[in-house]
Design an enzyme around this catalytic site. Structure first.
Site, PDB file in Angstrom:
ATOM      1  CE  LYS A 123      40.193  76.991  64.767  1.00  0.00           C
ATOM      2  NZ  LYS A 123      38.838  76.940  64.252  1.00  0.00           N
ATOM      3  CG  ASN A 124      36.898  73.967  62.676  1.00  0.00           C
ATOM      4  OD1 ASN A 124      37.490  74.551  63.590  1.00  0.00           O
ATOM      5  ND2 ASN A 124      36.369  74.607  61.646  1.00  0.00           N
TER       6      ASN A 124
ATOM      7  CG  ASP B 248      36.335  77.983  58.232  1.00  0.00           C
ATOM      8  OD1 ASP B 248      35.703  79.026  58.435  1.00  0.00           O
ATOM      9  OD2 ASP B 248      36.387  77.055  59.062  1.00  0.00           O
TER      10      ASP B 248
ATOM     11  NE  ARG C 292      41.351  81.707  67.576  1.00  0.00           N
ATOM     12  CZ  ARG C 292      40.081  82.047  67.558  1.00  0.00           C
ATOM     13  NH1 ARG C 292      39.735  83.238  67.190  1.00  0.00           N
ATOM     14  NH2 ARG C 292      39.153  81.179  67.899  1.00  0.00           N
TER      15      ARG C 292
ATOM     16  NE  ARG D 294      31.351  82.850  64.759  1.00  0.00           N
ATOM     17  CZ  ARG D 294      32.462  82.117  64.714  1.00  0.00           C
ATOM     18  NH1 ARG D 294      33.616  82.623  65.046  1.00  0.00           N
ATOM     19  NH2 ARG D 294      32.413  80.849  64.337  1.00  0.00           N
TER      20      ARG D 294
ATOM     21  CB  CYS E 280      36.943  84.484  64.070  1.00  0.00           C
ATOM     22  SG  CYS E 280      38.602  83.855  63.940  1.00  0.00           S
TER      23      CYS E 280
END
Ligand code: UD1
Length: 414
Positions: A22-23, A303, A395, A120, A115
């Protein structure tokens, strides 16, 4: 439906295929906006954050063809229409700024979402862009970035390591004439993957231990690229197997991206074998408690902190989990306590006292990785665990129910 139920306890036993990262996929997609030719991307994960990104792209004029692979063409992107609703859904939309700025000399977007795991901020992204000569204003939750003619090459030393800001700066620098140097940057494999992708398209980015050197090129061209496996998805299934005393083979993955995590799992008692594209893990006893401390790559990833918490909850002994990256990544703690966990938060630490059993009840998922942690808890808890707001999980985890079913977990959407 936004709830799932898991009937536990069960062991995860079986073989699964890990999806693309994903990242990596997210910054690679945003980097593709810099190119005017077709780009074919392989191993794109089928997850909600990618779906939102592609929806955003289609609204701004990117041509998208999706079958097994993804082909995108950004030749005709529009200048001024960036739908707030989609921008606010994902943190990754911050990576719109550099490509749009380069193409149109001005960009105005709403502050991105993501999230809820503490503040952030985006100051490091903006710091880097200013160092390249961009003029920045923040007004009514909008970021407005302008340049007069072109960005100007420079040497930038980040005051703090940030994955997102490192990527913003790489994307901004590729087409700047001359040499741009980035220091104190994030070294996550997903950043290296994005660099490799951009170099495939003609960029000249040299990655060294202490700096990234970017020699500006006039333009990028089309190409084909395969995204690396998702190390966080891999780690999640491995942790589930340690906690449930299971036996798993994760295929299509890369053990080199998980060295620190595999070492921690070995310390907890897991027997691990790795090959070119697989990790095999077997656990036959109750895990031993292991202290972890999250730090930028190559150290333990934040994570996987919520998932590792459940390991320490059921382990033999006491342990301390230190969260150094996000100030409030503890959404899972209150919910796990409802299941019987003996844990407490002290500043940026979770203090865990290992117990034998936890019990199913109704819990609430508040972000992506805490949802993953609660799913692992549900697999090993006595009785039924109902997880509300489970949507967060989609997600970042492709086909999670299907993969857990393959592993023998009794999981149902309600
Ligand atoms: C990325 C990952 C996320 C991962 C995180 C850390 C994506 C889409 N997300 O998030 O899954 O958990 O890296 O590995 O790739 N910070 C500032 N100012 C800024 C930017 C960041 O203070 O301008 C702070 C953050 O609040 C945080 C720390 O720096 O405390 C690290 O954040 P960062 O590395 O930027 O994470 P993200 O890029 O948001």
């Amino acid at each position: 439906m936004n709830k799932i139920q898991i009937l536990g306890p069960s062991k995860t036993i079986g073989e699964i295929k890990i999806s693309g990262s994903k990242n990596s996929a997210l910054p690679i997609l945003f980097a593709s906006l810099l190119v005017n030719e077709d780009i074919k991307i392989k191993n794109i994960p089928n997850i909600k954050d990618i779906y939102i990104t592609l929806k955003l792209f289609s609204k701004i004029g990117v041509k998208i063809k999706k079958n097994k692979n993804l082909i995108i063409n950004s030749k005709n992107i529009k200048k001024n229409y960036f739908p707030n609703k989609l921008i606010k859904k994902i943190r990754a939309s911050i990576w719109l700024i550099s490509p749009i700025l380069i193409k149109f000399k001005k960009v105005k977007i709403h502050i991105p979402g993501g999230c809820k795991i503490g503040e952030r901020p985006i100051n490091l992204h903006l710091y880097g862009l200013e160092k390249l000569g961009a003029k920045i204003k923040l007004k009514d939750n909008y970021i407005i970035v302008k340049i007069k003619k072109k960005l100007i090459s420079n040497t930038i030393t980040f005051p703090q390591i940030s994955v997102g800001a490192t990527l913003t700066l790489i994307l901004a620098s590729i087409l700047i004439p001359g040499l741009t140097i980035i220091k104190n940057f994030a070294k996550e494999p997903e950043i290296i993957d994005t660099i490799n992708f951009l170099n495939t398209l003609g960029a000249k980015i040299l990655y060294k231990k202490d700096k990234i050197k970017i020699l500006g090129v006039k333009k990028l061209h089309g190409g084909t690229y395969k995204i690396i496996p998702d190390r966080i998805e891999t780690g999640t299934y491995l942790i589930a197997s340690v906690v449930s005393k299971g036996k798993i083979i994760c295929y299509n993955t890369d053990a080199n991206l998980l060295k620190n995590v595999l070492n921690k799992l070995k310390l907890s008692g897991a027997i691990i074998k790795t090959g070119n594209d697989f990790i095999k893990l077997k656990m036959s006893k109750r895990p031993k408690a292991v202290n972890i401390e999250t730090l930028p790559y190559p150290y333990f990833p934040t994570d996987l902190q919520p998932q590792f918490t459940i390991l320490n909850i059921l382990a033999k002994g006491k342990s301390i989990i230190t969260e150094n990256i996000f100030q409030n990544r503890f959404n899972h703690v209150k919910e796990l306590i409802k299941m019987g966990a003996k844990i407490k938060i002290q500043n940026n630490k979770i203090i865990c006292k290992g117990i034998n059993k936890i019990f199913g009840t109704e819990v609430n998922a508040k972000d992506l990785r805490s949802a993953a942690s609660l799913i692992i808890a549900g697999c090993v808890a006595q009785g039924i665990t109902t997880i509300k707001n489970i949507n967060h999980i989609y997600r970042g985890y492709e086909d999670i129910e299907k993969k857990l079913c393959i592993l023998g977990i009794k999981i149902n959407k309600i």
